[in-house]
Write a protein that holds these residues in place. Structure first.
Motif, PDB file in Angstrom:
ATOM      1  N   PHE A 113       7.039   5.139   8.720  1.00  0.00           N
ATOM      2  CA  PHE A 113       6.164   3.716   7.655  1.00  0.00           C
ATOM      3  C   PHE A 113       6.858   3.215   8.254  1.00  0.00           C
ATOM      4  O   PHE A 113       6.557   1.909   8.802  1.00  0.00           O
ATOM      5  CB  PHE A 113       5.906   4.327   6.114  1.00  0.00           C
ATOM      6  N   LYS A 114       8.645   3.273   8.309  1.00  0.00           N
ATOM      7  CA  LYS A 114       8.625   1.986   8.388  1.00  0.00           C
ATOM      8  C   LYS A 114       8.756   2.139   9.681  1.00  0.00           C
ATOM      9  O   LYS A 114       9.242   0.396  10.329  1.00  0.00           O
ATOM     10  CB  LYS A 114      10.689   2.311   8.229  1.00  0.00           C
ATOM     11  N   GLU A 115       9.055   2.852  10.431  1.00  0.00           N
ATOM     12  CA  GLU A 115       9.111   2.804  12.401  1.00  0.00           C
ATOM     13  C   GLU A 115       7.811   2.026  12.984  1.00  0.00           C
ATOM     14  O   GLU A 115       8.178   0.696  13.583  1.00  0.00           O
ATOM     15  CB  GLU A 115       8.916   4.188  12.791  1.00  0.00           C
ATOM     16  N   LEU A 116       6.128   2.554  11.964  1.00  0.00           N
ATOM     17  CA  LEU A 116       5.179   1.825  12.618  1.00  0.00           C
ATOM     18  C   LEU A 116       5.222   0.523  12.121  1.00  0.00           C
ATOM     19  O   LEU A 116       4.447  -0.995  12.646  1.00  0.00           O
ATOM     20  CB  LEU A 116       4.145   2.184  11.056  1.00  0.00           C
ATOM     21  N   SER A 117       5.553   0.596  10.448  1.00  0.00           N
ATOM     22  CA  SER A 117       6.476  -1.459  10.197  1.00  0.00           C
ATOM     23  C   SER A 117       6.510  -2.380  11.181  1.00  0.00           C
ATOM     24  O   SER A 117       6.474  -3.694  11.386  1.00  0.00           O
ATOM     25  CB  SER A 117       7.238  -1.286   8.765  1.00  0.00           C
ATOM     26  N   GLY A 118       7.911  -1.441  11.437  1.00  0.00           N
ATOM     27  CA  GLY A 118       9.243  -2.148  12.456  1.00  0.00           C
ATOM     28  C   GLY A 118       7.767  -2.763  13.645  1.00  0.00           C
ATOM     29  O   GLY A 118       7.830  -3.844  14.483  1.00  0.00           O
ATOM     30  N   VAL A 119       7.352  -2.051  14.860  1.00  0.00           N
ATOM     31  CA  VAL A 119       6.503  -2.312  15.803  1.00  0.00           C
ATOM     32  C   VAL A 119       5.410  -3.599  15.424  1.00  0.00           C
ATOM     33  O   VAL A 119       5.215  -4.064  16.064  1.00  0.00           O
ATOM     34  CB  VAL A 119       5.963  -0.386  15.745  1.00  0.00           C
ATOM     35  N   CYS A 120       4.961  -3.171  14.266  1.00  0.00           N
ATOM     36  CA  CYS A 120       3.823  -4.194  14.558  1.00  0.00           C
ATOM     37  C   CYS A 120       4.096  -5.321  13.722  1.00  0.00           C
ATOM     38  O   CYS A 120       4.364  -6.625  14.211  1.00  0.00           O
ATOM     39  CB  CYS A 120       3.408  -3.877  12.302  1.00  0.00           C
ATOM     40  N   ARG A 121       5.656  -5.516  13.445  1.00  0.00           N
ATOM     41  CA  ARG A 121       6.246  -7.371  13.044  1.00  0.00           C
ATOM     42  C   ARG A 121       6.439  -7.712  14.603  1.00  0.00           C
ATOM     43  O   ARG A 121       6.557  -8.682  14.865  1.00  0.00           O
ATOM     44  CB  ARG A 121       7.882  -6.532  12.138  1.00  0.00           C
ATOM     45  N   ARG A 122       6.957  -6.570  15.326  1.00  0.00           N
ATOM     46  CA  ARG A 122       7.123  -7.173  16.524  1.00  0.00           C
ATOM     47  C   ARG A 122       6.125  -7.287  16.909  1.00  0.00           C
ATOM     48  O   ARG A 122       6.174  -8.073  18.467  1.00  0.00           O
ATOM     49  CB  ARG A 122       7.773  -6.113  17.675  1.00  0.00           C
ATOM     50  N   TYR A 123       5.156  -6.737  17.123  1.00  0.00           N
ATOM     51  CA  TYR A 123       3.829  -7.653  17.460  1.00  0.00           C
ATOM     52  C   TYR A 123       2.457  -8.772  16.876  1.00  0.00           C
ATOM     53  O   TYR A 123       1.751  -8.453  17.004  1.00  0.00           O
ATOM     54  CB  TYR A 123       2.611  -6.073  18.013  1.00  0.00           C
ATOM     55  N   ASN A 124       3.815  -8.449  15.934  1.00  0.00           N
ATOM     56  CA  ASN A 124       2.519  -9.536  14.793  1.00  0.00           C
ATOM     57  C   ASN A 124       1.744  -9.300  14.339  1.00  0.00           C
ATOM     58  O   ASN A 124       0.896  -9.468  13.726  1.00  0.00           O
ATOM     59  CB  ASN A 124       2.207 -11.158  15.198  1.00  0.00           C
ATOM     60  N   ILE A 125       1.679  -8.089  13.765  1.00  0.00           N
ATOM     61  CA  ILE A 125       0.093  -6.875  13.580  1.00  0.00           C
ATOM     62  C   ILE A 125       0.889  -6.937  12.184  1.00  0.00           C
ATOM     63  O   ILE A 125       1.659  -6.326  10.940  1.00  0.00           O
ATOM     64  CB  ILE A 125       0.482  -5.881  14.248  1.00  0.00           C
ATOM     65  N   GLN A 126      -0.345  -7.692  11.201  1.00  0.00           N
ATOM     66  CA  GLN A 126       0.080  -7.800   9.471  1.00  0.00           C
ATOM     67  C   GLN A 126      -1.258  -6.930   8.940  1.00  0.00           C
ATOM     68  O   GLN A 126      -2.079  -6.491   9.220  1.00  0.00           O
ATOM     69  CB  GLN A 126      -0.685  -8.895   8.552  1.00  0.00           C
ATOM     70  N   PHE A 127      -0.173  -5.722   7.809  1.00  0.00           N
ATOM     71  CA  PHE A 127      -1.458  -4.650   7.290  1.00  0.00           C
ATOM     72  C   PHE A 127      -2.014  -5.750   6.305  1.00  0.00           C
ATOM     73  O   PHE A 127      -2.001  -7.313   5.909  1.00  0.00           O
ATOM     74  CB  PHE A 127      -0.418  -4.370   6.489  1.00  0.00           C
ATOM     75  N   LYS A 128      -3.527  -5.414   6.114  1.00  0.00           N
ATOM     76  CA  LYS A 128      -4.198  -6.204   5.082  1.00  0.00           C
ATOM     77  C   LYS A 128      -3.814  -6.392   3.472  1.00  0.00           C
ATOM     78  O   LYS A 128      -4.259  -8.023   3.585  1.00  0.00           O
ATOM     79  CB  LYS A 128      -5.701  -4.724   4.559  1.00  0.00           C
ATOM     80  N   HIS A 129      -3.016  -5.888   2.766  1.00  0.00           N
ATOM     81  CA  HIS A 129      -2.355  -6.199   1.697  1.00  0.00           C
ATOM     82  C   HIS A 129      -1.835  -7.846   2.344  1.00  0.00           C
ATOM     83  O   HIS A 129      -1.282  -8.882   1.238  1.00  0.00           O
ATOM     84  CB  HIS A 129      -1.519  -5.344   1.206  1.00  0.00           C
ATOM     85  N   GLY A 130      -1.093  -7.662   3.505  1.00  0.00           N
ATOM     86  CA  GLY A 130       0.469  -9.041   3.236  1.00  0.00           C
ATOM     87  C   GLY A 130      -1.068 -10.075   3.973  1.00  0.00           C
ATOM     88  O   GLY A 130      -0.021 -11.187   3.614  1.00  0.00           O
TER      89      GLY A 130
END
Length: 396
Positions: A113-130
């Motif tokens: 999850f930490k790995e995925l969160s870091g990549v999502c932040r880099r590409y400005n992808i937000q989870f639904k909750h965010g």
């Protein structure tokens, strides 16, 4: 000339996947809906995703604008495999899930999850909750500026509809917003009612919202249950319709009538429209059509077309056909504009037009274009009617 997939420099496994799915050319994949990746069951979805990834990585299939392939995002093989198993091809697909839902993915631990969160932040992808949290923050800022507290129900409705610019609410109608945002109409009406009552959004010109009409709580709730937000919407209903509203008794109706009279809104009875339908020998179901279009005499049909009758009857073909023949019997000649869409009841006798509708589902000359002469004979049309129909079709 477009190459077939079998001629491309890709792996045998990818070629086999596309072959088993009956996909022979790239053009077939360009029309594919990547938001809901699925197969016909001939191959696993994960295998199909791998084959598509190979095509995109080698440049044979274009990557949609602003999309990032999961396999090219820098994620580990393990995380990529887990996301493929959830039918994901692009990182943007993660925005459908909340953080909690992602954490519950099969074999998805805290490290993944930490790995995925870091990549999502880099590409400005937000989870639904965010995303929901961002909307909540914007809405709270808005209410703070207005110095007004908004109820939790209204917050949730606006968050669900992804509305943070309230000009969308003041400019758009309830119908448009519900259609565009796919949101429950009752919830939106309650939210709009609260926002107008607290002065957060302006009231449209020449409108009187229920919250400003001085109505009792009971009557207010009855009207909101009927999806009514402004008193002007009552003009869509006849007096008889309103009296049939659930829980609306004589006292409540008198209160409503007094409020409408005070504000210059007229509630009309449908008696004259019902009487007009009866005088033509039509069933009471036509009363609604005549009331909506303010037709109370035979002269109202002058200069109208069959298409006007079809629209007047709410798109009910049989009802428009019956009304057309009745008007012709009374000497009302309807106009027939030059058009490819000519209704069969305009050119055929009633028995033949009804037969074409019942047995062949033929309503217009455009529909009849799909039938040869033998097919029209099989339906039961007479030779005279077929000749008339074919000549009309040739003239267009």
């Amino acid at each position: 000339m477009e190459k077939s997939i079998s001629e491309l420099m890709i792996s045998k496994q990818a070629k086999r996947v596309f072959s088993e799915m009956g996909i022979e050319r790239i053009s077939q994949l360009q029309k594919y809906n990547w938001d809901s990746i699925d197969t016909d069951g001939s191959v696993p979805v994960e295998c199909f995703i791998r084959a598509v990834e190979e095509l995109m990585k080698k440049g044979f299939l274009p990557i949609p604008d602003s999309e990032v392939l999961i396999c090219k995002s820098g994620l580990s093989t393990r995380v990529c495999n887990m996301l493929r198993s959830k039918r994901m091809l692009f990182l943007s697909h993660l925005s459908r899930y909340s953080e909690d839902e992602v954490r519950k993915f099969y074999y998805f631990g805290e490290k993944s999850f930490k790995e995925l969160s870091g990549v999502c932040r880099r590409y400005n992808i937000q989870f639904k909750h965010g995303k929901e949290m961002e909307f909540q923050r914007k809405l709270k800022d808005m209410s703070r500026k207005q110095n007004t507290e908004i109820s939790r129900e209204t917050y949730n409705t606006l968050v669900e509809a992804e509305i943070t610019d309230l000009s969308e609410l003041s400019e758009g109608t309830v119908d448009n917003i519900c259609r565009d945002k796919e949101i429950d109409r009752d919830c939106l009406i309650n939210a709009l009612d609260e926002l107008m009552k607290k002065g957060i959004i302006p009231i449209p010109d020449n409108e009187v919202p229920l919250c400003n009409a001085g109505l009792s709580v009971k009557l207010n709730n009855i009207l909101k249950r009927r999806k009514i937000l402004y008193l002007s919407q009552l003009t869509r209903y006849s007096k008889e319709d309103i009296l049939r509203f659930r829980d609306l008794g004589k006292i409540s109706y008198e209160e409503l009538e007094a409020a409408c009279s005070r504000l210059g809104i007229t509630i009309e009875s449908n008696a004259k429209y019902r009487e007009f339908a009866r005088s033509l020998g039509l069933p009471p179901s036509y009363t609604r059509c005549f009331f909506d279009n303010q037709i109370s005499s035979i002269e109202c049909f002058r200069n109208k077309t069959a298409a006007d009758l079809f629209e007047l009857c709410g798109g009910e073909y049989s009802r428009a056909m019956r009304l057309y023949y009745l008007l012709v019997e009374r000497g009302i000649a309807l106009e027939r504009p030059d058009s490819e869409k000519v209704f069969l009841f305009e050119i055929l006798p009633s028995s033949q037009a009804f037969k074409a509708l019942k047995k062949g589902r033929i309503k217009t000359t455009a529909d009849a274009a799909f039938f040869a002469e033998a097919g029209l004979l099989k339906i039961g049309l007479s030779k005279k009617s077929i000749q008339k129909l074919l000549s009309q079709r040739d003239d267009i």
